[in-house]
Write a protein that holds these residues in place. Sequence first.
Motif, mmCIF file in Angstrom:
data_model
loop_
_atom_site.group_PDB
_atom_site.id
_atom_site.type_symbol
_atom_site.label_atom_id
_atom_site.label_comp_id
_atom_site.label_asym_id
_atom_site.label_seq_id
_atom_site.Cartn_x
_atom_site.Cartn_y
_atom_site.Cartn_z
ATOM 1 N N SER A 60 0.899 -1.243 -0.012
ATOM 2 C CA SER A 60 0.043 0.515 0.514
ATOM 3 C C SER A 60 1.472 1.750 -0.033
ATOM 4 O O SER A 60 0.795 1.804 0.794
ATOM 5 C CB SER A 60 -1.016 0.367 1.550
ATOM 6 O OG SER A 60 0.083 -0.089 1.960
ATOM 7 N N VAL A 61 1.682 1.242 -0.899
ATOM 8 C CA VAL A 61 3.025 2.614 -1.427
ATOM 9 C C VAL A 61 2.159 3.990 -2.014
ATOM 10 O O VAL A 61 1.228 2.759 -3.073
ATOM 11 C CB VAL A 61 3.982 2.044 -1.556
ATOM 12 C CG1 VAL A 61 5.129 3.495 -2.033
ATOM 13 C CG2 VAL A 61 4.326 0.974 -0.861
ATOM 14 N N ARG A 62 2.029 5.364 -1.938
ATOM 15 C CA ARG A 62 0.934 5.597 -2.794
ATOM 16 C C ARG A 62 2.263 6.523 -3.839
ATOM 17 O O ARG A 62 3.091 6.453 -3.774
ATOM 18 C CB ARG A 62 0.233 6.771 -2.024
ATOM 19 C CG ARG A 62 -0.417 6.296 -0.901
ATOM 20 C CD ARG A 62 -1.885 7.282 -0.260
ATOM 21 N NE ARG A 62 -2.527 7.356 -0.774
ATOM 22 C CZ ARG A 62 -3.481 9.038 -0.905
ATOM 23 N NH1 ARG A 62 -3.279 9.302 0.452
ATOM 24 N NH2 ARG A 62 -4.289 9.231 -1.371
ATOM 25 N N SER A 63 1.686 6.644 -4.321
ATOM 26 C CA SER A 63 3.192 7.717 -5.587
ATOM 27 C C SER A 63 2.476 8.764 -5.798
ATOM 28 O O SER A 63 0.722 8.714 -6.592
ATOM 29 C CB SER A 63 3.617 6.289 -6.381
ATOM 30 O OG SER A 63 1.881 5.900 -7.168
ATOM 31 N N GLY A 100 5.239 13.535 -11.854
ATOM 32 C CA GLY A 100 4.956 13.448 -10.423
ATOM 33 C C GLY A 100 4.802 14.586 -9.954
ATOM 34 O O GLY A 100 4.277 15.681 -9.608
ATOM 35 N N VAL A 101 6.328 14.795 -9.837
ATOM 36 C CA VAL A 101 6.895 16.980 -9.353
ATOM 37 C C VAL A 101 6.231 17.586 -10.180
ATOM 38 O O VAL A 101 5.937 18.461 -9.599
ATOM 39 C CB VAL A 101 8.066 16.220 -9.404
ATOM 40 C CG1 VAL A 101 8.671 18.046 -8.029
ATOM 41 C CG2 VAL A 101 8.817 15.618 -7.378
ATOM 42 N N ASN A 102 6.516 17.692 -11.562
ATOM 43 C CA ASN A 102 5.801 18.281 -12.450
ATOM 44 C C ASN A 102 4.436 18.470 -11.954
ATOM 45 O O ASN A 102 3.976 20.021 -12.655
ATOM 46 C CB ASN A 102 6.139 17.759 -13.599
ATOM 47 C CG ASN A 102 7.542 17.920 -14.221
ATOM 48 O OD1 ASN A 102 8.527 18.732 -13.598
ATOM 49 N ND2 ASN A 102 7.497 16.949 -15.397
ATOM 50 N N ALA A 103 3.707 18.217 -11.552
ATOM 51 C CA ALA A 103 2.498 18.585 -11.207
ATOM 52 C C ALA A 103 1.987 18.745 -9.781
ATOM 53 O O ALA A 103 1.285 19.281 -9.508
ATOM 54 C CB ALA A 103 1.916 16.596 -11.195
ATOM 55 N N LEU A 104 2.293 19.281 -9.006
ATOM 56 C CA LEU A 104 2.883 19.370 -7.929
ATOM 57 C C LEU A 104 2.621 21.210 -7.878
ATOM 58 O O LEU A 104 1.949 22.037 -7.332
ATOM 59 C CB LEU A 104 4.072 19.643 -6.883
ATOM 60 C CG LEU A 104 4.446 18.029 -7.042
ATOM 61 C CD1 LEU A 104 5.609 18.498 -5.822
ATOM 62 C CD2 LEU A 104 3.240 18.000 -5.376
ATOM 63 N N ALA A 105 3.178 22.116 -8.941
ATOM 64 C CA ALA A 105 2.924 23.522 -9.540
ATOM 65 C C ALA A 105 1.762 23.755 -9.783
ATOM 66 O O ALA A 105 1.315 24.693 -9.293
ATOM 67 C CB ALA A 105 3.720 24.113 -10.270
ATOM 68 N N PRO A 106 1.082 22.477 -10.482
ATOM 69 C CA PRO A 106 -0.311 23.465 -10.882
ATOM 70 C C PRO A 106 -1.016 22.878 -10.330
ATOM 71 O O PRO A 106 -2.891 23.799 -10.265
ATOM 72 C CB PRO A 106 -0.599 22.205 -12.473
ATOM 73 C CG PRO A 106 0.746 22.122 -12.869
ATOM 74 C CD PRO A 106 1.839 22.194 -11.967
ATOM 75 N N ARG A 107 -0.854 22.634 -8.317
ATOM 76 C CA ARG A 107 -1.985 22.151 -7.599
ATOM 77 C C ARG A 107 -1.994 23.258 -6.969
ATOM 78 O O ARG A 107 -2.228 23.483 -5.942
ATOM 79 C CB ARG A 107 -1.745 20.126 -7.092
ATOM 80 C CG ARG A 107 -1.558 19.490 -7.920
ATOM 81 C CD ARG A 107 -3.242 19.273 -8.877
ATOM 82 N NE ARG A 107 -3.555 18.780 -9.853
ATOM 83 C CZ ARG A 107 -4.198 17.185 -9.521
ATOM 84 N NH1 ARG A 107 -4.346 17.020 -8.669
ATOM 85 N NH2 ARG A 107 -4.059 16.850 -10.583
ATOM 86 N N ASP A 162 -4.178 11.495 -9.110
ATOM 87 C CA ASP A 162 -5.340 12.732 -8.601
ATOM 88 C C ASP A 162 -5.395 12.355 -7.545
ATOM 89 O O ASP A 162 -5.309 13.662 -6.842
ATOM 90 C CB ASP A 162 -6.574 12.938 -9.619
ATOM 91 C CG ASP A 162 -5.807 13.425 -11.155
ATOM 92 O OD1 ASP A 162 -4.755 13.634 -10.902
ATOM 93 O OD2 ASP A 162 -6.826 12.419 -12.221
ATOM 94 N N ALA A 163 -6.075 11.304 -6.815
ATOM 95 C CA ALA A 163 -6.638 10.941 -5.869
ATOM 96 C C ALA A 163 -5.074 11.332 -4.495
ATOM 97 O O ALA A 163 -5.405 12.221 -3.654
ATOM 98 C CB ALA A 163 -7.169 9.861 -5.131
ATOM 99 N N THR A 164 -3.767 11.316 -4.895
ATOM 100 C CA THR A 164 -2.596 11.741 -3.891
ATOM 101 C C THR A 164 -2.063 12.942 -3.326
ATOM 102 O O THR A 164 -2.060 13.851 -3.449
ATOM 103 C CB THR A 164 -1.049 10.487 -4.198
ATOM 104 O OG1 THR A 164 -1.445 8.731 -4.392
ATOM 105 C CG2 THR A 164 -0.116 10.782 -3.674
ATOM 106 N N LEU A 165 -2.077 13.178 -5.515
ATOM 107 C CA LEU A 165 -1.675 15.171 -5.519
ATOM 108 C C LEU A 165 -2.937 15.634 -4.720
ATOM 109 O O LEU A 165 -2.711 16.093 -3.704
ATOM 110 C CB LEU A 165 -2.004 15.575 -6.394
ATOM 111 C CG LEU A 165 -0.923 14.920 -8.085
ATOM 112 C CD1 LEU A 165 -1.176 14.921 -8.889
ATOM 113 C CD2 LEU A 165 0.469 15.554 -6.904
ATOM 114 N N ALA A 166 -3.834 15.094 -4.540
ATOM 115 C CA ALA A 166 -5.348 16.711 -3.655
ATOM 116 C C ALA A 166 -5.281 15.732 -2.555
ATOM 117 O O ALA A 166 -5.314 17.040 -1.703
ATOM 118 C CB ALA A 166 -6.593 15.569 -4.432
ATOM 119 N N ASP A 167 -5.028 14.572 -1.697
ATOM 120 C CA ASP A 167 -4.827 14.335 -0.850
ATOM 121 C C ASP A 167 -3.310 15.024 -0.176
ATOM 122 O O ASP A 167 -3.090 16.285 0.889
ATOM 123 C CB ASP A 167 -4.720 12.716 -0.330
ATOM 124 C CG ASP A 167 -5.924 12.431 0.022
ATOM 125 O OD1 ASP A 167 -6.504 12.860 0.384
ATOM 126 O OD2 ASP A 167 -5.745 10.761 -0.257
#
Length: 540
Positions: A469-472, A511-518, A481-486
Motif C-alpha cells: 500500500s505505497v502511494r505515488s 509526479g513532481v511536475n504536477a505539484l506546481a499546477p496544484r 489525482d487522488a494522491t495529489l489532492a490529499d
Amino acid sequence: MTRSTLVLAIAALPLLAVAAFVRVKAAPREGPDLKPRPEALEAGLAARAIAERGEFSLRIGDAAYPPRLPPGFPLLAAPVVALEGGDPSAARDAAFLFGLAGVAVVVPLGALAAGGLGGVTAGAVVALSPLAIDRSGLATSETTSAALVGVLLLAGAFAPWRRRDRVPRRGALLLAGLAAGLAVAVRPSNAAALLPLLLFLGTRHALAPPAGRRLGGVGLVALPTVVAFLLLAGHRWRTFGSPLVDGERYWAPTGASTGSSDAASLAALGRELLGAGSLWSVGAAALAIVGLVRLLGLARRCPVARLLSLAAGTTLPAIVGFHVVLNRTDPRFLVPLLPLLAILAGSGAEAIRGGVARFLGPRAGGPGGALAGALLLAAAIVAPARELAPEVLATPRVRPVTPMTRWLSSLDADLPRDSIVVCNFPVTLAVPALGDGREVIVTNRRTADPHLAAIDEHGLRGRDGRTPSVRSLASGDRTDDATLADLVRWVREGRPAFYVAVAGEGRAGAGVNALAPRGLETVETIARPPITVYELRLRR
C-alpha cells in the motif's frame, strides 16, 4: 614453513596490497550506492533481512516479496552487513573482500601449477583485471563466484592420494565440496561447470583400492552440492510453486533477460575472452593458450596439471555455453572464470621462461630466464595497468562513498514524525530510514522504484497475498489525482511535507511536475549532496 612457502607468502602480500589499493581507488564507489538496480539493491536488502530478521525476503512497503537472486550471496554478505550496523550498502564491502580472496587463492594455485612465476602472474592478472575491479565495488555476486571457483580448484590441487595408504586428503575433498555447494547457492549456473570437476576430484585415482574409499571421496565432494541443490529447489517450490521457477522469472514473467545473444553480443563475449575487452589483456590471453598446451603435456604425470586441464575443458565451455543459451552474454558473467584463466596465463609464462632458460644454457639461463619472466609478467598486466592508471592516480586519494541508507537515516532528526515524505528513490530504502510515523510517497512508480513498476506491470502479489500500500504522485506519464489532492489538503491543513531527492536516482517526471499546477512549490531546506530536501509549501 618451507622456504618456497615463505617466498610465496612474501610474493602474495604485495599483490594483495596492490589489489586492495586499486579496488579502493578504481572501483565504482561514488554516487548513489546499491546499483545496478535491482540486482545490487536486492542483494543488500536481502542481506540485511537475513542479518536482522533471519528471513530471505524483501520488504516493499507493508508486503514481503521474494528476491530475484539466489540466497547464496546475501547469506555470505549478511555477517558483513551485521558488523556495519545493518547497512545494506555493506554488501559492497563483502564483494570487495571476496575480490581480494580471489587474488589470495590463485597465487598458491598458480605456484602449484607453474612455480613462483606462475603464481605471481596469476595473482597479478586477477588483481589488475578492470572488470573484476569494477564488480568488486558493486553488491553483486561475480567476485564471490570467482573466489569460490578458486577455492574449489585449490582444494582439488591439495587432494592427491597419500602414498602410504593411497587415500585422499578428505579435508581437501570436503573443502572442494563446500566451495561447490556455496557456489551453487550463489549462482546455480556455477554447477554446470563445477559438478564434472567435483566428480573428477573424487574418482581421479580409479585404481586406488578399495572401491569404498573412492565412493567415499565422491560423497565428500558431491554431498554439499546435492544438499545445496535440494535446499534451493525446496526454496523455489515453497516460494514460487515449482523448483524450475526462479526469482528472475517471478519478477519478469514475460521472459525479459539480462542480455541478448545476437551476433554483436556474442562477438563482444569472444573479444573479452581473447583479451580485447576489460576482463584481461591480449598478452594474458596469449599466455593462457601456451599454458593450456603445457598443462596438457604434463597431465599424465602431474595431478595438478590434469586437474586444471579438465577444468579448462569443462568449466570454460560450460559457463560460456550456459549463459549463451540463456541469452545472458554480458561480460560480467565471465568473471567467475578469471581464476582459471589467470592460472593458465601463469602456466604459459612459466613455459616460455623455462624454454628461454634452456635455450640459453646453464650459464646464461638463470639471468635470461629471470628477465624473460619479468617481460612476460609485464606483457600480461601492462594493458590493464594503463587502463586503471587514470583512476588510481586521480585525486582525491580516496573516492567518495555515498551510503544512501546512512544519509537517509541522518535526516530522521530533521524531519518531523508526522510529516509527509515524497521521495524519488526506491521505497525499500525510504521506508526503513524515514517511514517511522511518516507517510512515504514515491514520485513515480515507474521510474523511481523498479519493484513497484514490476508489481504494477505483472500484478505480482507478496507472500501473504497482499500488494504494497505505497502511494505515488504518478505512474509513468499518468498522475495520481487522488494522491495529489490529499497532498495538497495535508499541506493546507499545516502538516509538514518534504520532497527528498537523491542525485542520480529515478526521474521525478509527471509526479513532481504536477505539484506546481496544484498550487505547491518546493523550497530547499537541507543540502547534503547527493541528497537535497525541499519543503512543500502553498504557492503565494
